[in-house]
Motif scaffolding. Structure first.
Motif, mmCIF file in Angstrom:
data_model
loop_
_atom_site.group_PDB
_atom_site.id
_atom_site.type_symbol
_atom_site.label_atom_id
_atom_site.label_comp_id
_atom_site.label_asym_id
_atom_site.label_seq_id
_atom_site.Cartn_x
_atom_site.Cartn_y
_atom_site.Cartn_z
ATOM 1 N N THR A 59 0.843 -1.202 0.000
ATOM 2 C CA THR A 59 0.000 0.000 0.000
ATOM 3 C C THR A 59 0.878 1.252 0.000
ATOM 4 N N LEU A 60 0.353 2.285 -0.634
ATOM 5 C CA LEU A 60 0.954 3.610 -0.584
ATOM 6 C C LEU A 60 -0.083 4.566 -0.014
ATOM 7 N N GLN A 61 0.327 5.384 0.951
ATOM 8 C CA GLN A 61 -0.538 6.443 1.457
ATOM 9 C C GLN A 61 0.057 7.776 1.027
ATOM 10 N N PHE A 62 -0.774 8.585 0.370
ATOM 11 C CA PHE A 62 -0.286 9.834 -0.227
ATOM 12 C C PHE A 62 -1.435 10.846 -0.254
ATOM 13 N N PRO A 63 -1.143 12.157 -0.175
ATOM 14 C CA PRO A 63 -2.217 13.158 -0.269
ATOM 15 C C PRO A 63 -2.927 13.059 -1.619
ATOM 16 N N PHE A 64 -4.268 13.051 -1.580
ATOM 17 C CA PHE A 64 -5.029 12.942 -2.821
ATOM 18 C C PHE A 64 -6.428 13.492 -2.608
ATOM 19 N N SER A 65 -6.826 14.389 -3.494
ATOM 20 C CA SER A 65 -8.155 15.001 -3.425
ATOM 21 C C SER A 65 -8.518 15.510 -4.814
ATOM 22 N N MET A 103 -1.392 -2.347 -6.340
ATOM 23 C CA MET A 103 -0.999 -1.808 -5.038
ATOM 24 C C MET A 103 -2.133 -0.938 -4.508
ATOM 25 N N GLY A 104 -2.493 -1.134 -3.256
ATOM 26 C CA GLY A 104 -3.550 -0.324 -2.676
ATOM 27 C C GLY A 104 -3.117 1.116 -2.481
ATOM 28 N N PHE A 105 -4.032 2.044 -2.710
ATOM 29 C CA PHE A 105 -3.743 3.476 -2.536
ATOM 30 C C PHE A 105 -4.638 4.003 -1.409
ATOM 31 N N ILE A 106 -4.019 4.469 -0.329
ATOM 32 C CA ILE A 106 -4.747 5.059 0.796
ATOM 33 C C ILE A 106 -4.635 6.572 0.670
ATOM 34 N N ALA A 107 -5.778 7.218 0.477
ATOM 35 C CA ALA A 107 -5.777 8.663 0.207
ATOM 36 C C ALA A 107 -5.896 9.459 1.497
ATOM 37 N N MET A 108 -4.816 10.139 1.862
ATOM 38 C CA MET A 108 -4.877 11.062 2.993
ATOM 39 C C MET A 108 -5.141 12.471 2.465
ATOM 40 N N LYS A 109 -5.545 13.347 3.369
ATOM 41 C CA LYS A 109 -5.829 14.745 3.030
ATOM 42 C C LYS A 109 -6.846 14.860 1.900
ATOM 43 N N GLY A 110 -7.911 14.072 2.010
ATOM 44 C CA GLY A 110 -8.969 14.119 1.008
ATOM 45 C C GLY A 110 -9.700 15.443 0.971
ATOM 46 N N LEU A 111 -9.542 16.247 2.043
ATOM 47 C CA LEU A 111 -10.114 17.600 2.071
ATOM 48 C C LEU A 111 -9.015 18.648 1.920
ATOM 49 N N ALA A 112 -7.852 18.209 1.423
ATOM 50 C CA ALA A 112 -6.730 19.112 1.141
ATOM 51 C C ALA A 112 -6.356 19.965 2.351
ATOM 52 N N GLY A 113 -6.340 19.321 3.509
ATOM 53 C CA GLY A 113 -5.928 20.034 4.714
ATOM 54 C C GLY A 113 -6.851 21.157 5.124
ATOM 55 N N GLY A 114 -8.129 21.065 4.726
ATOM 56 C CA GLY A 114 -9.108 22.083 5.111
ATOM 57 C C GLY A 114 -9.492 23.041 3.997
ATOM 58 N N LEU A 115 -8.818 22.940 2.849
ATOM 59 C CA LEU A 115 -9.142 23.838 1.731
ATOM 60 C C LEU A 115 -10.452 23.432 1.051
ATOM 61 N N ILE A 116 -10.797 22.154 1.141
ATOM 62 C CA ILE A 116 -12.050 21.668 0.562
ATOM 63 C C ILE A 116 -13.117 21.635 1.648
#
Length: 341
Positions: A157-163, A182-195
Protein backbone atom coordinates in the motif's frame (compact mmCIF):
# COMPACT_ATOMS: atom_id res chain seq x y z
CA UNK A 1 -21.52 1.68 -0.81
CA UNK A 2 -18.60 0.61 -3.00
CA UNK A 3 -16.24 -1.96 -1.49
CA UNK A 4 -12.50 -1.49 -2.02
CA UNK A 5 -9.77 -4.15 -2.01
CA UNK A 6 -6.35 -2.74 -1.19
CA UNK A 7 -4.15 -4.37 -3.80
CA UNK A 8 -2.58 -7.69 -2.82
CA UNK A 9 -3.49 -7.32 0.87
CA UNK A 10 -6.91 -8.81 0.32
CA UNK A 11 -8.29 -6.21 2.74
CA UNK A 12 -11.79 -5.40 1.47
CA UNK A 13 -13.70 -2.58 3.16
CA UNK A 14 -16.24 0.16 2.35
CA UNK A 15 -14.70 3.09 0.46
CA UNK A 16 -15.21 5.27 3.51
CA UNK A 17 -12.51 4.96 6.17
CA UNK A 18 -11.46 6.67 9.38
CA UNK A 19 -8.32 8.80 9.69
CA UNK A 20 -7.49 8.88 13.42
CA UNK A 21 -5.01 11.74 13.55
CA UNK A 22 -7.62 14.31 14.74
CA UNK A 23 -8.96 12.21 17.64
CA UNK A 24 -5.77 13.05 19.52
CA UNK A 25 -7.33 16.52 19.97
CA UNK A 26 -10.35 15.31 21.96
CA UNK A 27 -10.61 13.59 25.34
CA UNK A 28 -10.73 9.82 25.75
CA UNK A 29 -14.49 9.52 26.29
CA UNK A 30 -15.30 11.64 23.24
CA UNK A 31 -12.80 9.74 21.08
CA UNK A 32 -14.19 6.37 22.13
CA UNK A 33 -17.75 7.50 21.41
CA UNK A 34 -16.75 8.73 17.94
CA UNK A 35 -14.76 5.60 17.09
CA UNK A 36 -17.50 3.21 18.21
CA UNK A 37 -20.11 5.20 16.31
CA UNK A 38 -17.89 4.98 13.22
CA UNK A 39 -17.94 1.19 13.53
CA UNK A 40 -21.70 1.12 14.14
CA UNK A 41 -22.16 3.26 11.05
CA UNK A 42 -20.24 0.85 8.83
CA UNK A 43 -16.61 2.00 8.84
CA UNK A 44 -14.17 -0.89 9.10
CA UNK A 45 -10.73 0.58 8.33
CA UNK A 46 -8.97 2.79 10.90
CA UNK A 47 -5.65 4.49 10.22
CA UNK A 48 -3.46 5.81 13.03
CA UNK A 49 0.26 6.30 13.81
CA UNK A 50 2.73 6.23 16.66
CA UNK A 51 3.34 9.94 15.92
CA UNK A 52 -0.30 10.87 16.64
CA UNK A 53 0.26 11.19 20.42
CA UNK A 54 -2.54 9.18 22.12
CA UNK A 55 -4.53 8.24 19.00
CA UNK A 56 -3.48 4.59 19.21
CA UNK A 57 -4.44 4.41 22.88
CA UNK A 58 -7.90 5.74 22.07
CA UNK A 59 -8.40 3.13 19.36
CA UNK A 60 -7.28 0.47 21.81
CA UNK A 61 -9.91 1.52 24.34
CA UNK A 62 -12.63 1.81 21.72
CA UNK A 63 -12.11 -1.56 20.06
CA UNK A 64 -10.85 -3.84 22.82
CA UNK A 65 -12.43 -7.25 22.42
CA UNK A 66 -13.50 -6.74 18.81
CA UNK A 67 -10.17 -6.93 16.99
CA UNK A 68 -11.42 -9.40 14.38
CA UNK A 69 -14.17 -7.00 13.30
CA UNK A 70 -11.94 -4.16 12.04
CA UNK A 71 -8.74 -3.43 10.14
CA UNK A 72 -6.08 -1.28 11.81
CA UNK A 73 -3.19 0.42 10.03
CA UNK A 74 -0.49 2.23 11.95
CA UNK A 75 2.86 3.82 11.16
CA UNK A 76 6.39 4.18 12.47
CA UNK A 77 8.57 7.27 12.34
CA UNK A 78 11.48 5.08 13.44
CA UNK A 79 14.58 5.57 11.32
CA UNK A 80 16.72 2.91 13.02
CA UNK A 81 15.94 -0.76 13.68
CA UNK A 82 15.98 -0.07 17.43
CA UNK A 83 13.39 2.73 17.13
CA UNK A 84 11.33 0.63 14.71
CA UNK A 85 11.04 -2.29 17.13
CA UNK A 86 10.31 -0.07 20.14
CA UNK A 87 7.61 1.86 18.29
CA UNK A 88 5.97 -1.29 16.94
CA UNK A 89 5.80 -2.89 20.37
CA UNK A 90 4.41 0.36 21.84
CA UNK A 91 1.76 0.56 19.12
CA UNK A 92 0.67 -3.04 19.71
CA UNK A 93 0.45 -2.48 23.46
CA UNK A 94 -1.57 0.74 23.17
CA UNK A 95 -3.88 -0.69 20.51
CA UNK A 96 -4.44 -3.76 22.72
CA UNK A 97 -3.69 -6.12 19.85
CA UNK A 98 -1.01 -8.61 18.89
CA UNK A 99 -0.95 -7.67 15.21
CA UNK A 100 -1.47 -4.79 12.78
CA UNK A 101 -3.17 -5.33 9.44
CA UNK A 102 -0.88 -2.80 7.75
CA UNK A 103 2.30 -1.28 9.17
CA UNK A 104 3.65 1.71 7.28
CA UNK A 105 6.93 3.57 7.15
CA UNK A 106 5.74 7.10 7.98
CA UNK A 107 6.66 10.13 5.82
CA UNK A 108 9.75 8.54 4.32
CA UNK A 109 12.49 10.40 2.47
CA UNK A 110 13.74 7.22 0.82
CA UNK A 111 12.50 3.88 -0.42
CA UNK A 112 13.73 1.33 2.10
CA UNK A 113 14.94 -1.87 0.46
CA UNK A 114 16.48 -5.13 1.65
CA UNK A 115 20.26 -4.82 1.80
CA UNK A 116 20.34 -1.01 1.62
CA UNK A 117 22.37 -0.82 4.82
CA UNK A 118 19.64 0.69 7.00
CA UNK A 119 18.14 -2.59 8.16
CA UNK A 120 14.70 -1.00 8.07
CA UNK A 121 13.02 -3.21 5.49
CA UNK A 122 14.48 -6.24 7.21
CA UNK A 123 12.63 -5.06 10.36
CA UNK A 124 9.36 -5.18 8.45
CA UNK A 125 10.10 -8.69 7.19
CA UNK A 126 11.01 -9.86 10.69
CA UNK A 127 7.84 -8.35 12.18
CA UNK A 128 5.80 -10.08 9.48
CA UNK A 129 7.45 -13.43 10.19
CA UNK A 130 6.68 -12.95 13.89
CA UNK A 131 3.02 -12.30 13.08
CA UNK A 132 3.13 -8.75 14.46
CA UNK A 133 2.17 -7.25 11.11
CA UNK A 134 0.36 -8.68 8.11
CA UNK A 135 1.13 -6.23 5.31
CA UNK A 136 3.88 -3.69 4.59
CA UNK A 137 2.98 -0.16 3.53
CA UNK A 138 4.56 3.26 3.16
CA UNK A 139 3.48 6.89 3.37
CA UNK A 140 5.12 9.89 1.78
CA UNK A 141 4.58 13.43 0.58
CA UNK A 142 7.38 13.26 -1.98
CA UNK A 143 6.44 12.25 -5.50
CA UNK A 144 9.82 10.82 -6.49
CA UNK A 145 10.03 8.68 -3.35
CA UNK A 146 6.45 7.49 -3.80
CA UNK A 147 7.14 6.47 -7.41
CA UNK A 148 10.24 4.55 -6.37
CA UNK A 149 8.28 2.72 -3.67
CA UNK A 150 5.58 1.73 -6.17
CA UNK A 151 8.07 0.51 -8.75
CA UNK A 152 10.10 -1.41 -6.16
CA UNK A 153 7.34 -3.98 -5.68
CA UNK A 154 8.24 -4.10 -1.98
CA UNK A 155 5.11 -2.44 -0.61
CA UNK A 156 1.47 -3.44 -0.72
CA UNK A 157 0.00 0.00 0.00
CA UNK A 158 0.95 3.61 -0.58
CA UNK A 159 -0.54 6.44 1.46
CA UNK A 160 -0.29 9.83 -0.23
CA UNK A 161 -2.22 13.16 -0.27
CA UNK A 162 -5.03 12.94 -2.82
CA UNK A 163 -8.15 15.00 -3.43
CA UNK A 164 -10.12 16.56 -6.27
CA UNK A 165 -7.66 19.46 -6.42
CA UNK A 166 -4.69 17.12 -6.89
CA UNK A 167 -2.57 17.61 -9.97
CA UNK A 168 -1.84 15.25 -12.83
CA UNK A 169 1.30 14.17 -10.94
CA UNK A 170 -0.75 12.75 -8.07
CA UNK A 171 -3.18 11.14 -10.51
CA UNK A 172 -0.19 9.41 -12.11
CA UNK A 173 0.65 7.85 -8.74
CA UNK A 174 -2.89 6.52 -8.47
CA UNK A 175 -2.63 4.99 -11.95
CA UNK A 176 0.77 3.49 -11.15
CA UNK A 177 -0.61 1.83 -8.04
CA UNK A 178 -3.43 0.36 -10.10
CA UNK A 179 -0.95 -1.02 -12.64
CA UNK A 180 1.16 -2.57 -9.86
CA UNK A 181 -1.86 -4.00 -8.01
CA UNK A 182 -1.00 -1.81 -5.04
CA UNK A 183 -3.55 -0.32 -2.68
CA UNK A 184 -3.74 3.48 -2.54
CA UNK A 185 -4.75 5.06 0.80
CA UNK A 186 -5.78 8.66 0.21
CA UNK A 187 -4.88 11.06 2.99
CA UNK A 188 -5.83 14.74 3.03
CA UNK A 189 -8.97 14.12 1.01
CA UNK A 190 -10.11 17.60 2.07
CA UNK A 191 -6.73 19.11 1.14
CA UNK A 192 -5.93 20.03 4.71
CA UNK A 193 -9.11 22.08 5.11
CA UNK A 194 -9.14 23.84 1.73
CA UNK A 195 -12.05 21.67 0.56
CA UNK A 196 -15.33 22.27 2.38
CA UNK A 197 -17.72 20.26 0.20
CA UNK A 198 -17.75 16.70 1.52
CA UNK A 199 -20.19 15.48 -1.15
CA UNK A 200 -17.84 16.50 -3.94
CA UNK A 201 -14.81 15.13 -2.07
CA UNK A 202 -16.54 11.78 -1.57
CA UNK A 203 -17.95 11.54 -5.08
CA UNK A 204 -14.52 12.20 -6.59
CA UNK A 205 -13.06 9.16 -4.83
CA UNK A 206 -15.76 6.81 -6.13
CA UNK A 207 -14.28 6.77 -9.64
CA UNK A 208 -11.24 4.82 -8.38
CA UNK A 209 -11.76 1.19 -7.44
CA UNK A 210 -8.46 0.78 -5.54
CA UNK A 211 -8.39 4.08 -3.61
CA UNK A 212 -9.42 4.16 0.04
CA UNK A 213 -9.95 7.67 1.48
CA UNK A 214 -9.32 8.10 5.20
CA UNK A 215 -11.28 11.11 6.43
CA UNK A 216 -9.75 12.92 9.39
CA UNK A 217 -12.50 13.10 12.01
CA UNK A 218 -12.61 14.73 15.46
CA UNK A 219 -16.29 15.70 15.85
CA UNK A 220 -19.41 13.56 15.91
CA UNK A 221 -21.07 15.98 13.47
CA UNK A 222 -18.25 15.42 10.98
CA UNK A 223 -18.54 11.66 11.40
CA UNK A 224 -22.30 11.67 10.84
CA UNK A 225 -21.77 13.56 7.58
CA UNK A 226 -19.46 10.82 6.27
CA UNK A 227 -21.68 8.05 7.59
CA UNK A 228 -24.66 9.50 5.77
CA UNK A 229 -22.93 8.49 2.53
CA UNK A 230 -22.87 4.82 3.48
CA UNK A 231 -26.43 4.28 2.28
CA UNK A 232 -26.62 7.20 -0.14
CA UNK A 233 -23.17 7.80 -1.64
CA UNK A 234 -23.08 10.96 -3.77
CA UNK A 235 -22.57 10.27 -7.47
CA UNK A 236 -19.95 11.97 -9.58
CA UNK A 237 -22.61 13.59 -11.75
CA UNK A 238 -22.45 16.61 -14.06
CA UNK A 239 -23.29 19.00 -11.24
CA UNK A 240 -20.46 17.82 -9.00
CA UNK A 241 -18.03 17.58 -11.93
CA UNK A 242 -18.82 21.18 -12.82
CA UNK A 243 -18.28 22.24 -9.21
CA UNK A 244 -14.93 20.45 -9.06
CA UNK A 245 -13.74 22.10 -12.26
CA UNK A 246 -14.66 25.51 -10.82
CA UNK A 247 -12.77 24.69 -7.61
CA UNK A 248 -9.70 23.58 -9.53
CA UNK A 249 -9.70 26.72 -11.65
CA UNK A 250 -9.75 28.85 -8.50
CA UNK A 251 -6.87 26.91 -6.96
CA UNK A 252 -4.76 26.52 -10.08
CA UNK A 253 -1.15 27.53 -9.67
CA UNK A 254 1.08 27.51 -6.64
CA UNK A 255 -0.47 27.03 -3.25
CA UNK A 256 0.69 25.43 -0.02
CA UNK A 257 -0.87 22.02 0.74
CA UNK A 258 0.03 22.26 4.43
CA UNK A 259 2.06 19.02 4.50
CA UNK A 260 4.64 20.47 6.90
CA UNK A 261 7.70 19.01 5.17
CA UNK A 262 9.25 22.49 5.26
CA UNK A 263 9.17 22.60 9.04
CA UNK A 264 10.72 23.56 11.39
CA UNK A 265 11.51 27.10 10.29
CA UNK A 266 14.67 28.69 11.77
CA UNK A 267 12.73 31.95 12.17
CA UNK A 268 9.86 30.20 13.99
CA UNK A 269 7.33 30.79 11.20
CA UNK A 270 4.47 28.27 11.12
CA UNK A 271 4.91 27.88 7.39
CA UNK A 272 2.34 25.13 6.79
CA UNK A 273 -0.46 27.48 7.86
CA UNK A 274 1.00 30.93 7.22
CA UNK A 275 1.87 30.16 3.58
CA UNK A 276 -1.78 29.36 2.81
CA UNK A 277 -3.53 31.80 5.13
CA UNK A 278 -5.25 33.65 2.28
CA UNK A 279 -6.97 30.43 1.25
CA UNK A 280 -7.78 29.34 4.79
CA UNK A 281 -9.57 32.55 5.79
CA UNK A 282 -11.68 32.34 2.63
CA UNK A 283 -12.27 28.60 2.20
CA UNK A 284 -12.30 27.51 5.84
CA UNK A 285 -13.73 30.70 7.33
CA UNK A 286 -13.15 31.12 11.03
CA UNK A 287 -12.60 34.18 13.18
CA UNK A 288 -9.89 32.17 14.91
CA UNK A 289 -7.58 32.79 11.93
CA UNK A 290 -7.77 36.51 12.71
CA UNK A 291 -7.20 36.36 16.47
CA UNK A 292 -4.16 37.80 18.27
CA UNK A 293 -2.31 34.49 18.25
CA UNK A 294 -2.48 34.15 14.48
CA UNK A 295 -1.70 37.82 14.00
CA UNK A 296 1.50 37.24 15.96
CA UNK A 297 2.23 34.10 13.94
CA UNK A 298 1.79 35.95 10.66
CA UNK A 299 3.94 38.85 11.87
CA UNK A 300 6.84 36.43 12.22
CA UNK A 301 7.02 36.43 8.42
CA UNK A 302 8.72 39.83 8.77
CA UNK A 303 11.63 37.95 10.33
CA UNK A 304 12.07 35.54 7.40
CA UNK A 305 15.80 34.80 7.06
CA UNK A 306 15.49 33.99 3.34
CA UNK A 307 17.65 30.94 4.01
CA UNK A 308 15.53 29.02 1.50
CA UNK A 309 15.59 25.85 3.60
CA UNK A 310 11.82 25.61 3.16
CA UNK A 311 12.15 25.76 -0.62
CA UNK A 312 14.70 22.96 -0.63
CA UNK A 313 12.46 20.74 1.51
CA UNK A 314 9.16 21.46 -0.27
CA UNK A 315 7.99 18.34 -2.20
CA UNK A 316 5.90 20.61 -4.47
CA UNK A 317 8.85 22.86 -5.38
CA UNK A 318 7.11 26.03 -4.22
CA UNK A 319 8.75 29.41 -3.77
CA UNK A 320 7.79 29.39 -0.11
CA UNK A 321 9.29 32.76 0.97
CA UNK A 322 7.39 34.44 -1.85
CA UNK A 323 4.16 32.66 -0.86
CA UNK A 324 4.63 33.72 2.76
CA UNK A 325 5.06 37.36 1.79
CA UNK A 326 2.02 37.34 -0.51
CA UNK A 327 -0.12 35.79 2.20
CA UNK A 328 1.14 38.27 4.78
CA UNK A 329 0.34 41.28 2.61
CA UNK A 330 -3.15 39.93 1.96
CA UNK A 331 -3.63 39.16 5.65
CA UNK A 332 -2.77 42.73 6.64
CA UNK A 333 -5.33 44.06 4.17
CA UNK A 334 -7.99 41.74 5.62
CA UNK A 335 -7.23 42.93 9.15
CA UNK A 336 -7.40 46.57 7.99
CA UNK A 337 -10.77 45.96 6.35
CA UNK A 338 -9.41 46.71 2.90
CA UNK A 339 -10.33 43.20 1.72
CA UNK A 340 -13.56 41.42 2.62
CA UNK A 341 -13.61 37.66 3.24
Amino acid sequence: MKMITLGTTGITVPQNAFGALPVQRVNMDTAVQILRRAYEGGMRFFDTARAYSDSEEKLGHAFEGMRDKIFIASKTMGRTPKDFKEQLDTSLRLLKTDYLDIYQFHCVDQCYRPGDGTGMYECMLEAKEQGKIRHIGVTSHKLDVAKECIESGLYETLQFPFSYISTEKELELVRMCKEHNMGFIAMKGLAGGLINNSRAAFAFMTQFDHVLPIWGIQKMSELEEWLSYMDQPPALDDEILSFIEKEKSELIGDFCRGCGYCMPCPAGILINNCARMSLMVRRAPSKAWLNETWQENMKKIEGCLHCNQCMKKCPYQLNTPELLQKNYEDYKKILAGEVQV
